[in-house]
Design a protein around this motif. Sequence first.
Motif, PDB file in Angstrom:
ATOM      1  N   PRO A  78       0.810  -1.228   0.000  1.00 24.87           N
ATOM      2  CA  PRO A  78       0.000   0.000   0.000  1.00 24.87           C
ATOM      3  C   PRO A  78       0.842   1.275   0.000  1.00 24.87           C
ATOM      4  O   PRO A  78       0.530   2.217  -0.725  1.00 24.87           O
ATOM      5  N   HIS A  79       1.930   1.319   0.795  1.00 20.83           N
ATOM      6  CA  HIS A  79       2.688   2.575   0.843  1.00 20.83           C
ATOM      7  C   HIS A  79       3.376   2.847  -0.488  1.00 20.83           C
ATOM      8  O   HIS A  79       3.615   3.995  -0.855  1.00 20.83           O
ATOM      9  N   GLN A  80       3.693   1.781  -1.229  1.00 25.68           N
ATOM     10  CA  GLN A  80       4.342   1.977  -2.525  1.00 25.68           C
ATOM     11  C   GLN A  80       3.355   2.540  -3.545  1.00 25.68           C
ATOM     12  O   GLN A  80       3.680   3.472  -4.289  1.00 25.68           O
ATOM     13  N   THR A  81       2.148   1.997  -3.564  1.00 27.95           N
ATOM     14  CA  THR A  81       1.135   2.507  -4.483  1.00 27.95           C
ATOM     15  C   THR A  81       0.796   3.948  -4.156  1.00 27.95           C
ATOM     16  O   THR A  81       0.658   4.780  -5.048  1.00 27.95           O
ATOM     17  N   GLU A  82       0.672   4.218  -2.865  1.00 26.68           N
ATOM     18  CA  GLU A  82       0.326   5.564  -2.434  1.00 26.68           C
ATOM     19  C   GLU A  82       1.421   6.562  -2.847  1.00 26.68           C
ATOM     20  O   GLU A  82       1.133   7.656  -3.325  1.00 26.68           O
ATOM     21  N   THR A  83       2.665   6.145  -2.680  1.00 27.49           N
ATOM     22  CA  THR A  83       3.778   6.994  -3.090  1.00 27.49           C
ATOM     23  C   THR A  83       3.695   7.279  -4.593  1.00 27.49           C
ATOM     24  O   THR A  83       3.822   8.427  -5.020  1.00 27.49           O
TER      25      THR A  83
END
Lengths: 585, 320
Positions: A78-83
């Motif tokens: 999730p944090h990668q997609t959000e980034t």
Amino acid sequence: MNQQPTADSGMIIDPRLPVPLQIDRSWLDDLTGRLDKGGPWGDYRLSRLALEGEKSRLVTSFEELQCLKHLGALSPLPHQTETARRVLFEMSGRAILADEVGLGKTIEAGLILKEYIVRGLVSKVLILVPASLVLQWVRELNSKFGIPAVAQKKAYSWGNDIVVASMDTAKRDPHQEILLNEEYDMLIIDEAHKLKNKKTSNYQFIQKLRKKYCLLLTATPVQNDLSELFNLITLLKPGQLGGQGQFAANFVVDKRKPKNQDQLKDELSKVMIRNRRGEGEVKFTKRTVRNVDLRLSPEEQSLYDGVTSFVKDQYQAAGGNLSSMLSLVTLQREVCSSRDAVFVTLVNLSKKLPEDSPLRDKIWELVYLIKAIKANTKAEKAIELIQQMNEKVIVFTEYRATQEYLLNYFRDHGLISVPYRGGMNRGKKDWMMDLFRGNAQVMIATEAGGEGINLQFCHHMINFDLPWNPMRVEQRIGRVHRLGQTNDVKIYNLSTSGTIEEHILNLLHEKINMFEMVIGGLDVILERFEKKESIEKSLYKIMLESGNDDEIRQRISTLGESIHHIKQDIELESTAGETLREEEA
Amino acid sequence: MTMTPQEVQQHFMAYLEATECTVIEKSPEHVTVKLSPQADKMLTNRPYYWGFVERTGAPAETLSFNFVFDPENYDERLAKTKEAEAKSQLAAPAQDPLLARFYGNAPVLPILGPGRIQRENIGYGSSRLAQIWNASREEGKCVYLFQQRDMEPRPRGRSTPYEQWLGVCFKVEFSCDLKREELFFLGISLSSRTIAQDFPACLEGRDLTPRLPESVHVRPAVLTLQQAAAALENHLIDKLSKLDYDWAAQARERLEEELLVIDGYYEDLLKEQDEEKKTLIEEQYKNRRSEMQWQYEPKVSLSVITCGLFHLCSPVSAPS
């Protein structure tokens, strides 16, 4: 694609539209040409298929990540997609990705690149990374993202659309000139903290490159000085933090201490994203360490003693000349690993000596000691451990001879094992990985660095012997303890008491506490420590110069202290700079 | 929009069929296929090989592939058959002791060289699927088709009037630092100037073939191809002008903001006294500004996916 709007690029201003219009009319020529010649005509089935394909690939919305459905096997965190989403839709594709080590900056950059490619906004890409990472980048982009990147090899490689190269190559002639004449839709720079100084040729080169979108990747945006951060941002968006003078006046108290933190944080969040370990979904599993203390068998012990006194004699005979002695300390380390390892080195040593050298006899005495050894204490323990675990295990050793010995030894005991070493070519490495993933219970590796060993499916690790460079220990652990590992990682250190191994383990475990330390940060600590001398060399020195065990213990303890101090310093600085690096929650 | 493995497989099969590839084996999860020369040239990227074949006249050997659309189920099935085989064949071949010394307890070497059928997993995002679409677009971009008439007998000697239509599928790209796309498949009658908004709907239900049917005549065209094309373009731009252009206004706003920031940054620097340094800074400043414009400046581009001349007999009910 997406040429810069210039007068001759076919831009039309139509009064009905508020934006310039570009029309590709080549289809009409194609059609009339075929009419004149009476063909050839296309297949209607293919025409409809093309249309279907085009429909499914159509980018129907300005703001919606398209790349995810194109990724197949990869499912980003999730944090990668959000980034990726933020860089694309809030930062317009110019950003510093400053995640802490191990959170997948490469994946984030890949997502962003893929999205721009899918949208047809990017076709010409330059990716500059340290030389040792070029192939890894190429492979990841190819296999995980289906992005046809190539590694730069010759000058003509630059002609490819997506090129990965090392900074050092890129800035050299004739390459630099070629690159400066290009226009890049996207520029990605890994380990961008190397661009902290704006007087360097690297920095000036990057500043001159023509680029539309730009990503700078670094885990340590501020290493020493706040102005480093200012310089990085100036590469991306000059003026974002004001001019150099304004920046200093508004935000800097001391070179490592910011002021007006909230405002600075605000400004930074427009160009930089820093995800931190332990935040949100990113949780690493635990590491547990067990040191297995072993006692050498009497035969092994007498060999160890023999080698130790041999080394000491030689060192004194050489008058304390360190450089020629390094291989001798290796002898001591090898005895702790296997008799095979020490045997190979001894034979090589004696081959180099003149026929009549008295040393030859001494060496042969040692070889007789080797012959007396019938069993390997560590190997016996290793097998016992492996059988208890009854799961996949990776065994690391420093020596090829030990590796071969263990392969045979394990096979004789009915364990299926495969080797892995640096000298293997890519295909063989991949093959060994496949075998380990499949039938083999054990992998015996001599190399931990380099690319391609991702062993998330295995969570047991045995250090048959230990490297003296903490970075290499970290690399070993990092192969297993990484994103995607779902189990707690168990690390077993085999060490023989009363030998130099005991001291090294003591340093790494007790003093540096490296087995339980969170990944990352170590490189910064070592970089500072090694300004004086490489840690391996310091250790060699200690081993050779010390008269007895107590002295070794004492000097290692001092060394551990100084590393500990550096670590504390860095922690202190980072809490001061934390607010600065931190992203708003 | 994404696609299920079944849809992906349908697309694949459509391509393989249209290019006359030989299917060796097929299941709901996979297809094993020997490519036709046409498909091989488009898909395998072997220009040197095909150059060699064409110049020497050597018999061409095309590649075979095992395309797997549903790897999970396929592997499961494969494992089952393998297990069954293993049971029937008890003793495994012994390890080569020499090889084992270097490679560990490794299985026998895999099969390489000709005759090997390469396996490839195909999912929605795989480059092979994109390649098939691109190849289709390349090979199907200009068509020339006739409607197949109904089989009802016509009085001898009376030929059927056919109307010639120019059909064009436009792709419109609205881009700034971001991008959106839309397709418009329009048609225009060369004899009546009627424009069809949704041309595929007009084609629906008609059988189209590349062969000219017997006893037909084509109504005289009042438009040249160029005029027709210009009319379609004009019509399309009219349609586009009715869309919302907020996105462009916003992009220009972003650009203005960015330009203000760099103008501010360079303002001080440009006061530099040293002439040499000053020209360098000026150049940097100019570059940076033009990079910004390149990045943000909104624009619309039109290109064509596929086009063709369609000869249709029964009247076309086109809401224009």
